[in-house]
Design an enzyme around this catalytic site. Sequence first.
Site, mmCIF file in Angstrom:
data_model
loop_
_atom_site.group_PDB
_atom_site.id
_atom_site.type_symbol
_atom_site.label_atom_id
_atom_site.label_comp_id
_atom_site.label_asym_id
_atom_site.label_seq_id
_atom_site.Cartn_x
_atom_site.Cartn_y
_atom_site.Cartn_z
ATOM 1 C CB CYS A 77 57.787 -58.074 72.979
ATOM 2 S SG CYS A 77 58.270 -56.343 72.901
ATOM 3 C CD GLN B 272 57.055 -51.731 73.225
ATOM 4 O OE1 GLN B 272 56.495 -51.465 74.285
ATOM 5 N NE2 GLN B 272 56.848 -52.878 72.594
HETATM 6 O O1 GNR Z 1 51.230 -57.447 75.413
HETATM 7 C C1 GNR Z 1 52.193 -57.859 76.062
HETATM 8 N N1 GNR Z 1 52.067 -59.006 76.785
HETATM 9 C C2 GNR Z 1 53.024 -59.445 77.695
HETATM 10 C C3 GNR Z 1 52.891 -60.748 78.183
HETATM 11 C C4 GNR Z 1 53.803 -61.221 79.099
HETATM 12 C C5 GNR Z 1 54.823 -60.418 79.552
HETATM 13 C C6 GNR Z 1 54.966 -59.134 79.060
HETATM 14 C C7 GNR Z 1 54.060 -58.644 78.139
HETATM 15 S S1 GNR Z 1 54.216 -57.013 77.558
HETATM 16 C C8 GNR Z 1 53.482 -57.143 75.984
HETATM 17 C C9 GNR Z 1 53.358 -55.773 75.344
HETATM 18 C C10 GNR Z 1 54.737 -55.203 75.100
HETATM 19 O O2 GNR Z 1 55.460 -55.520 74.203
HETATM 20 N N2 GNR Z 1 55.160 -54.309 75.945
HETATM 21 O O3 GNR Z 1 56.395 -53.786 75.816
HETATM 22 NI NI NI Z 2 57.574 -55.314 74.853
#
Ligand code: GNR
Ligand code: NI
Length: 173
Positions: free
Chosen positions: A93, A51
């Site tokens: 995400c 990312q």
């Molecule tokens: O911040 C994030 N919250 C989230 C909420 C529910 C399931 C997965 C996540 S991961 C995400 C951060 C992210 O994009 N990680 O790759």
């Molecule tokens: Ni993610």
Amino acid sequence: MAIRKILTEPDPFLRQKSHEVYGVDDETRKLMDDMLDTMYAAPGIGLAAIQVGIPKRIIVIDTSKEEEKKPLYFVNPKIIIKSKNNATYEEGCLSVPGQFAEIERPDKCHINYLDYNGNSQELKAVGLLATCIQHEIDHLEGILFIDYLSKLKKNFIVKKLSKQKKILERIVV
Ligand code: GNR
Ligand code: NI
């Protein structure tokens, strides 16, 4: 420590498969420190190296709700056992900004990985942590949560994000 730029969909980089890490050295730890800074600043509860544009099998997670930070570092995480029972969480995400959807995944998973010091570890995860670990390991395979939605919903989100990107590019350039 530094905050790095988070890549957003659509970006072909996010679709790459990340490479295994051979030994946790100072450079790996510097990357993990930067990833944690970037994740807290976003804010998010997890982040995969891809990312921030680095195709290495490294993730950081902090699902603690309290003031106290509880960062977790995973190098070469591998799921060894997945529960047969599923749980549904509303996922978001950082690479798919502003979009959220209910995603079903195994509710528990056992993983092995190398920690911040390069020591081999095992973890039995449940609840939000189990969901987050699976979301992050998906990133290492080039998979995003929107891939689990119907084609229609996914296309709608990707189109919206590309439009937003084009507008932003015009402003920035
Ligand atoms: O911040 C994030 N919250 C989230 C909420 C529910 C399931 C997965 C996540 S991961 C995400 C951060 C992210 O994009 N990680 O790759
Ligand atoms: Ni993610």
